[in-house]
Scaffold this motif. Structure first.
Motif, PDB file in Angstrom:
ATOM      1  N   MET A 152       0.608  -1.542   0.032  1.00  0.00           N
ATOM      2  CA  MET A 152      -0.004   0.189  -0.170  1.00  0.00           C
ATOM      3  C   MET A 152       0.858   1.183  -0.258  1.00  0.00           C
ATOM      4  SD  MET A 152      -3.274   1.471   0.203  1.00  0.00           S
ATOM      5  CE  MET A 152      -3.816   0.424   0.414  1.00  0.00           C
ATOM      6  N   PHE A 153       1.889   1.492   1.099  1.00  0.00           N
ATOM      7  CA  PHE A 153       2.749   2.171   0.936  1.00  0.00           C
ATOM      8  C   PHE A 153       3.117   2.837  -0.500  1.00  0.00           C
ATOM      9  CE2 PHE A 153       6.784   4.767   1.200  1.00  0.00           C
ATOM     10  CZ  PHE A 153       6.469   5.485   2.179  1.00  0.00           C
ATOM     11  N   ALA A 154       3.832   1.693  -0.769  1.00  0.00           N
ATOM     12  CA  ALA A 154       4.937   1.613  -2.791  1.00  0.00           C
ATOM     13  C   ALA A 154       3.149   2.323  -3.451  1.00  0.00           C
ATOM     14  CB  ALA A 154       4.941   0.776  -2.847  1.00  0.00           C
ATOM     15  N   ILE A 155       1.956   1.799  -3.501  1.00  0.00           N
ATOM     16  CA  ILE A 155       1.107   1.979  -4.442  1.00  0.00           C
ATOM     17  C   ILE A 155       0.960   3.227  -4.112  1.00  0.00           C
ATOM     18  CG2 ILE A 155      -1.648   1.720  -4.868  1.00  0.00           C
ATOM     19  CD1 ILE A 155      -1.001  -1.149  -4.050  1.00  0.00           C
ATOM     20  N   VAL A 156       0.354   3.629  -2.831  1.00  0.00           N
ATOM     21  CA  VAL A 156       0.512   5.447  -2.341  1.00  0.00           C
ATOM     22  C   VAL A 156       1.204   6.457  -2.587  1.00  0.00           C
ATOM     23  CG1 VAL A 156      -0.676   6.914  -0.447  1.00  0.00           C
ATOM     24  CG2 VAL A 156      -1.578   4.691  -1.171  1.00  0.00           C
ATOM     25  N   PHE A 157       2.283   6.047  -2.742  1.00  0.00           N
ATOM     26  CA  PHE A 157       3.667   6.455  -2.705  1.00  0.00           C
ATOM     27  C   PHE A 157       3.830   7.432  -4.363  1.00  0.00           C
ATOM     28  CE2 PHE A 157       8.096   7.874  -3.606  1.00  0.00           C
ATOM     29  CZ  PHE A 157       8.410   8.772  -3.299  1.00  0.00           C
ATOM     30  N   GLN A 158       3.494   5.762  -5.258  1.00  0.00           N
ATOM     31  CA  GLN A 158       3.332   6.134  -6.876  1.00  0.00           C
ATOM     32  C   GLN A 158       2.552   7.087  -7.024  1.00  0.00           C
ATOM     33  OE1 GLN A 158       3.506   2.979  -8.993  1.00  0.00           O
ATOM     34  NE2 GLN A 158       4.038   3.461 -10.654  1.00  0.00           N
ATOM     35  N   GLN A 159       1.457   6.338  -6.465  1.00  0.00           N
ATOM     36  CA  GLN A 159       0.031   7.913  -6.869  1.00  0.00           C
ATOM     37  C   GLN A 159       0.312   9.342  -6.310  1.00  0.00           C
ATOM     38  OE1 GLN A 159      -1.887   7.222  -8.913  1.00  0.00           O
ATOM     39  NE2 GLN A 159      -2.664   9.354  -9.135  1.00  0.00           N
ATOM     40  N   VAL A 160       0.797   9.257  -5.008  1.00  0.00           N
ATOM     41  CA  VAL A 160       1.786  11.216  -4.511  1.00  0.00           C
ATOM     42  C   VAL A 160       2.549  11.365  -5.501  1.00  0.00           C
ATOM     43  CG1 VAL A 160       2.141  11.667  -2.822  1.00  0.00           C
ATOM     44  CG2 VAL A 160       0.713  10.382  -2.161  1.00  0.00           C
ATOM     45  N   PHE A 161       3.773  10.249  -6.553  1.00  0.00           N
ATOM     46  CA  PHE A 161       4.356  10.978  -6.787  1.00  0.00           C
ATOM     47  C   PHE A 161       4.137  11.764  -8.134  1.00  0.00           C
ATOM     48  CE2 PHE A 161       7.919  10.757 -10.023  1.00  0.00           C
ATOM     49  CZ  PHE A 161       9.089  12.293  -8.316  1.00  0.00           C
ATOM     50  N   ILE A 162       2.790  10.826  -9.054  1.00  0.00           N
ATOM     51  CA  ILE A 162       2.563  11.617  -9.605  1.00  0.00           C
ATOM     52  C   ILE A 162       1.548  12.954  -9.820  1.00  0.00           C
ATOM     53  CG2 ILE A 162       0.860  10.813 -11.555  1.00  0.00           C
ATOM     54  CD1 ILE A 162       1.553   7.953 -11.445  1.00  0.00           C
ATOM     55  N   MET A 163       0.951  12.732  -8.830  1.00  0.00           N
ATOM     56  CA  MET A 163       0.243  13.797  -8.658  1.00  0.00           C
ATOM     57  C   MET A 163       1.255  14.914  -8.294  1.00  0.00           C
ATOM     58  SD  MET A 163      -2.669  12.127  -6.082  1.00  0.00           S
ATOM     59  CE  MET A 163      -3.540  13.845  -5.708  1.00  0.00           C
ATOM     60  N   PHE A 164       2.495  14.947  -8.211  1.00  0.00           N
ATOM     61  CA  PHE A 164       3.320  15.685  -7.236  1.00  0.00           C
ATOM     62  C   PHE A 164       4.266  16.247  -9.028  1.00  0.00           C
ATOM     63  CE2 PHE A 164       8.042  16.689  -6.735  1.00  0.00           C
ATOM     64  CZ  PHE A 164       7.617  17.996  -5.990  1.00  0.00           C
ATOM     65  N   LEU A 165       4.213  15.342  -9.915  1.00  0.00           N
ATOM     66  CA  LEU A 165       4.725  16.001 -11.138  1.00  0.00           C
ATOM     67  C   LEU A 165       3.660  17.019 -11.320  1.00  0.00           C
ATOM     68  CD1 LEU A 165       6.385  13.068 -12.307  1.00  0.00           C
ATOM     69  CD2 LEU A 165       7.612  14.330 -11.147  1.00  0.00           C
ATOM     70  N   LEU A 166       2.280  16.503 -11.586  1.00  0.00           N
ATOM     71  CA  LEU A 166       1.303  17.662 -12.336  1.00  0.00           C
ATOM     72  C   LEU A 166       1.156  18.656 -11.769  1.00  0.00           C
ATOM     73  CD1 LEU A 166      -1.803  14.994 -12.373  1.00  0.00           C
ATOM     74  CD2 LEU A 166      -0.164  15.796 -14.391  1.00  0.00           C
ATOM     75  N   MET A 167       1.595  18.704 -10.216  1.00  0.00           N
ATOM     76  CA  MET A 167       1.453  19.724  -9.268  1.00  0.00           C
ATOM     77  C   MET A 167       2.469  20.660  -9.460  1.00  0.00           C
ATOM     78  SD  MET A 167       0.153  19.590  -5.817  1.00  0.00           S
ATOM     79  CE  MET A 167       0.841  17.854  -5.072  1.00  0.00           C
ATOM     80  N   LEU A 168       3.958  19.906 -10.054  1.00  0.00           N
ATOM     81  CA  LEU A 168       5.189  20.741 -10.666  1.00  0.00           C
ATOM     82  C   LEU A 168       4.653  21.200 -12.112  1.00  0.00           C
ATOM     83  CD1 LEU A 168       7.930  21.579 -10.398  1.00  0.00           C
ATOM     84  CD2 LEU A 168       8.949  19.091 -10.850  1.00  0.00           C
ATOM     85  N   ILE A 169       3.712  20.672 -12.411  1.00  0.00           N
ATOM     86  CA  ILE A 169       4.297  21.465 -13.840  1.00  0.00           C
ATOM     87  C   ILE A 169       3.022  22.975 -13.304  1.00  0.00           C
ATOM     88  CG2 ILE A 169       2.395  21.213 -16.255  1.00  0.00           C
ATOM     89  CD1 ILE A 169       3.840  18.155 -16.244  1.00  0.00           C
ATOM     90  N   GLY A 170       2.461  22.966 -12.837  1.00  0.00           N
ATOM     91  CA  GLY A 170       1.479  23.701 -12.764  1.00  0.00           C
ATOM     92  C   GLY A 170       2.254  25.330 -12.027  1.00  0.00           C
ATOM     93  N   PHE A 171       3.419  24.744 -11.860  1.00  0.00           N
ATOM     94  CA  PHE A 171       3.960  25.625 -10.609  1.00  0.00           C
ATOM     95  C   PHE A 171       5.223  26.190 -11.158  1.00  0.00           C
ATOM     96  CE2 PHE A 171       8.028  26.513  -8.488  1.00  0.00           C
ATOM     97  CZ  PHE A 171       7.642  27.070  -7.293  1.00  0.00           C
ATOM     98  N   VAL A 172       5.880  25.896 -12.771  1.00  0.00           N
ATOM     99  CA  VAL A 172       6.023  26.034 -13.318  1.00  0.00           C
ATOM    100  C   VAL A 172       5.287  26.825 -14.334  1.00  0.00           C
ATOM    101  CG1 VAL A 172       7.688  25.307 -14.925  1.00  0.00           C
ATOM    102  CG2 VAL A 172       7.850  24.262 -13.131  1.00  0.00           C
ATOM    103  N   TYR A 173       4.427  26.619 -14.569  1.00  0.00           N
ATOM    104  CA  TYR A 173       3.184  27.391 -15.116  1.00  0.00           C
ATOM    105  C   TYR A 173       3.497  28.597 -14.991  1.00  0.00           C
ATOM    106  CZ  TYR A 173      -0.193  28.845 -18.797  1.00  0.00           C
ATOM    107  OH  TYR A 173      -0.905  29.325 -19.154  1.00  0.00           O
ATOM    108  N   ALA A 174       2.457  28.159 -13.683  1.00  0.00           N
ATOM    109  CA  ALA A 174       2.388  29.109 -12.966  1.00  0.00           C
ATOM    110  C   ALA A 174       3.662  30.586 -12.827  1.00  0.00           C
ATOM    111  CB  ALA A 174       1.688  29.953 -11.345  1.00  0.00           C
ATOM    112  N   LYS A 175       4.017  30.283 -12.780  1.00  0.00           N
ATOM    113  CA  LYS A 175       5.524  30.749 -12.148  1.00  0.00           C
ATOM    114  C   LYS A 175       5.868  31.883 -13.473  1.00  0.00           C
ATOM    115  CE  LYS A 175       7.129  30.935  -7.859  1.00  0.00           C
ATOM    116  NZ  LYS A 175       7.072  32.268  -6.762  1.00  0.00           N
ATOM    117  N   ALA A 176       6.577  30.923 -14.562  1.00  0.00           N
ATOM    118  CA  ALA A 176       6.574  31.517 -16.243  1.00  0.00           C
ATOM    119  C   ALA A 176       5.496  32.172 -16.401  1.00  0.00           C
ATOM    120  CB  ALA A 176       6.844  30.100 -17.233  1.00  0.00           C
TER     121      ALA A 176
END
Length: 312
Positions: free
Chosen positions: A1-25
């Protein structure tokens, strides 16, 4: 469960990072972010509930929804009461009210639903969506009372007349009566519902980009994060374990895990919006949302793993 959730959270983190970079740029303004938030709240989330209930009627699913609704209400009240008493020794003032609101209400719509969808599958998203309904009702009643310092300001109209509640009033009867939305309405609703995860994560990234990072280390912010991300989920988990709620119905263990993940979400983005609406420090509220959102990348997988060890 930890591995599954962590993977999903990391995917969400990447999506947030894209939004963060776009908003800054693009130097995105807060008003632009708020407009996209409204699209998510007013259109996408209701379509998600409607789309997920476009299935053959099964009495078990209806009971599971009612069970999830009860868990969502219980989890929400645990958070509200925990925040009330854990913030009691602290100084009075508007920041204390913002902290209590942030600790009481989680970002189920933007974080919880995408997480549940990614971990358990789209068919389980409906059990997280009912949590959003509870959130809307309580945030416009108890939440307003917390921010205003008086429960005379509660808005029952806004609590009951909102996209979350109204979509339930449409989706549940259609499900019970076995009514399928005709083409092209059905496919359009399905397409809109599929926007929930990517759009919600981009919005979180936009939101974090607009926050003053120098305030991340303030004691009130860290204290709120500790309560929202650690103490409230653990208190909820202990109560469920003590009552044995995972044994009450057949799908109990999975539904309890869904509820725990939804209840472990960071402070709702509404913390900032509602604080500004009632003349409080919206910037301080935004910092609380940002810090808890970043912190949940670590705490949510741990809570999910603990829940699996205990309930499954």
């Amino acid at each position: 469960m930890f591995a599954i959730v962590f993977q999903q959270v990391f995917i969400m983190f990447l999506l947030m990072l894209i939004g963060f970079v776009y908003a800054k740029a693009t130097r995105m303004k807060k008003e632009e972010c708020n407009r996209i938030c409204n699209i998510l709240l007013m259109i996408v989330t209701p379509c998600l509930l409607l789309s997920n209930l476009q299935r053959p009627f099964q009495q078990e699913i209806l009971w599971q929804m009612l069970f999830s609704l009860a868990l969502a209400a219980a989890s929400s009240f645990i958070a509200i009461f925990a925040a009330r008493f854990l913030f009691l020794p602290r100084q009075k003032g508007e920041n204390r009210r913002i902290e209590r609101y942030g600790a009481s209400f989680g970002n189920v719509g933007f974080i919880g639903i995408p997480l549940v969808t990614g971990i358990f599958g789209a068919e389980y998203a409906v059990y997280a969506v009912v949590f959003v309904v509870v959130f809307h009702v309580l945030s416009w009643t108890v939440g307003v009372g917390i921010l205003k310092g008086s429960f005379k300001e509660m808005s029952w109209k806004e609590a009951l007349v909102n996209p979350g509640v109204l979509s339930c009033l449409v989706a549940v009867p259609l499900f019970v009566l076995n009514i399928t939305l005709p083409s092209p309405i059905g496919p359009a609703v399905s397409y809109l519902s599929s926007l929930n995860t990517p759009l919600a994560m981009l919005v979180c990234g936009f939101f974090i980009a607009g926050v003053d990072w120098k305030r991340f280390g303030e004691k009130g912010v860290l204290y709120t994060a500790l309560i929202r991300l650690v103490l409230v989920p653990l208190l909820t988990l202990l109560l469920y374990w003590a009552l044995g709620v995972h044994r009450w119905i057949a799908e109990g263990p999975v539904l309890v895990l869904v509820n725990l993940i939804a209840g472990a979400c960071p402070a709702a983005i509404a913390t900032s919006m509602m604080a500004a609406r009632y003349g409080l420090d919206g910037e301080y509220a935004s910092v609380i949302v940002a810090v808890t959102t970043v912190g949940c990348l670590v705490t949510v997988p741990l809570i999910a793993m603990t829940g699996q060890l205990i309930f499954v």
